[in-house]
Design an enzyme around this catalytic site. Structure first.
Site, short mmCIF file in Angstrom:
data_model
loop_
_atom_site.label_atom_id
_atom_site.label_comp_id
_atom_site.label_asym_id
_atom_site.label_seq_id
_atom_site.Cartn_x
_atom_site.Cartn_y
_atom_site.Cartn_z
N SER A 35 50.18 15.63 35.08
CA SER A 35 49.86 16.95 33.95
C SER A 35 48.10 17.29 34.12
CB SER A 35 50.55 16.42 32.68
OG SER A 35 50.62 17.69 31.92
N ASP A 58 61.61 19.90 33.67
CA ASP A 58 60.24 19.73 32.92
C ASP A 58 59.94 20.93 31.88
OD1 ASP A 58 57.41 19.99 32.18
OD2 ASP A 58 56.87 19.05 33.91
N HIS A 107 59.12 15.97 31.98
CA HIS A 107 57.68 15.85 32.19
C HIS A 107 57.26 14.67 31.83
CE1 HIS A 107 53.73 17.82 32.56
NE2 HIS A 107 53.39 17.19 31.51
N1 LIG Z 1 52.90 16.24 21.63
C1 LIG Z 1 53.18 16.94 22.73
C2 LIG Z 1 53.61 16.38 24.12
C3 LIG Z 1 52.48 15.47 24.67
C4 LIG Z 1 52.82 15.16 26.09
O1 LIG Z 1 53.72 15.56 26.40
N2 LIG Z 1 51.95 14.74 26.83
C5 LIG Z 1 52.20 14.23 28.13
C6 LIG Z 1 51.19 14.88 29.26
S1 LIG Z 1 51.43 16.62 28.92
C7 LIG Z 1 49.85 17.37 29.93
O2 LIG Z 1 48.90 16.74 29.95
C8 LIG Z 1 52.34 12.66 28.06
O3 LIG Z 1 51.85 12.25 29.16
N3 LIG Z 1 52.60 11.97 27.29
C9 LIG Z 1 52.59 10.69 27.01
C10 LIG Z 1 53.87 10.03 27.21
O4 LIG Z 1 54.13 9.20 26.86
O5 LIG Z 1 54.78 10.91 27.33
C11 LIG Z 1 54.53 18.07 22.17
O6 LIG Z 1 54.67 18.01 20.95
O7 LIG Z 1 55.04 18.57 23.07
#
Ligand SMILES: N[C@@H](CCC(=O)N[C@@H](CSC=O)C(=O)NCC(=O)O)C(=O)O
Length: 300
Positions: free
Chosen positions: A166, A244, A277
């Site tokens: 991401s 995603d 995602h």
């Molecule tokens: N808080 C957000 C969601 C944040 C999210 O999905 N972060 C991803 C990376 S997004 C792009 O860089 C991630 O890797 N999160 C860590 C995990 O453990 O999934 C929302 O409210 O949608």
């Protein structure tokens, strides 16, 4: 100077967490490193036999390594705890390095106001706009960390790859396309592939780099690819889940794909039905990324 925060035996190797003073950031930074079994004894500053100063490269000990850049809201622990990459890295003899995703302790007003800008959202760029420019320098930081690991933990400078997810996929693409001799192998999972076109990227670039879009191109993988004089030698691997929720609005893999096609860049862009995602997606495909990098780097 590396300060060991914790270490954990893992698949015959060791998973460590370190803190160090970063010159690029001007603050302490944290990162995690997995050392595969053959390198698990490496200690920072260790004098190599027959060499005059600590950290000097020693061909018998230097290891290939893979940088993994994490995404928004993540830190140096996310990949180590959630991706399940250590077993295969141990088999392949690959070091895994996962930096934090932004400075911590910069004390910029409002840096914790949103999850997609500021803390844990450094976008792997060097900010030029006040008040971010002083500490938000994650592009330079990744290059600094690479040098630190070469000097202190026997990372082989000729065998370093980079991967990311991401926001971290964006960072990996930009760092490798701009530094193909420093990062010889490149892959990404669900990268923000054309940040100038998407809300996350536009918000970050406007805030960190200013409203003049002329300054954005150096941090946009699709624009960089469009201007590449020669293809990235090892080819590029990208995986993308089709379930995603960020795909249509934020990621634009098709723009990067078109730029690669125009530039003559070999790209494997694999689209996977049903995958979202998150880290269930990352964990499902990380083994293939490790094997891709190991092949490119001549590991194991
Ligand atoms: N808080 C957000 C969601 C944040 C999210 O999905 N972060 C991803 C990376 S997004 C792009 O860089 C991630 O890797 N999160 C860590 C995990 O453990 O999934 C929302 O409210 O949608």
């Amino acid at each position: 100077m590396l300060e060991l925060l914790s270490e954990h035996a893992c698949f015959g190797g060791v998973q460590r967490f370190y803190r160090h003073a970063s010159a690029a950031i001007g603050l302490p930074m944290r990162f995690s490193v997995f050392l595969p079994p053959a390198a698990a004894d490496a200690q920072p500053g260790q004098a190599r036999p027959g060499l005059s100063r600590p950290g000097q490269a020693w061909p018998g000990l230097s290891r290939p390594g893979l940088f993994y850049l994490a995404g928004l809201t993540c830190n140096e622990e996310t990949f180590a705890a959630k991706a399940g990459a250590q077993r295969v890295a141990a088999e392949l003899g690959l070091m895994l390095v996962a930096p934090d995703t932004s400075p911590r302790g910069a004390a910029v007003a409002g840096e914790d106001a949103a999850w997609d800008f500021g803390l844990a959202a450094g976008f792997y760029l060097d900010a030029s706009e006040a008040p971010w420019a002083r500490h938000y320098r994650m592009y330079s930081y990744i290059l600094e960390l690479r040098e630190l690991l070469v000097a202190e933990l026997a990372l082989d400078p000729a065998r370093v790859g980079i991967c990311g997810h991401s926001m971290g996929g964006h960072g990996a693409l930009v760092l490798a396309l701009r530094n193909p001799t420093l990062f010889r192998s490149l892959s990404a999972l669900a990268p923000i592939a054309a940040p100038s076109l998407c809300p996350w990227g536009q918000k970050a670039f406007t805030g960190y780099l200013g409203a003049d879009q002329a300054a954005w191109g150096r941090y946009d993988a699709s624009l960089l690819m469009a201007g590449m004089k020669a293809p990235f030698p090892a080819g590029i691997l990208v995986d993308q889940g089709l379930a995603d929720k960020f795909l249509a609005e934020q990621l634009y893999p098709e723009v990067f794909e078109a730029a690669c096609r125009s530039a003559g860049q070999p790209l494997q862009l694999r689209r996977h039905a049903g995958y979202d995602h998150g880290y269930y997606f990352v964990a499902s495909f990380i083994e293939e990324h490790l094997r891709f990098h190991a092949r490119n780097l001549g590991a194991a």
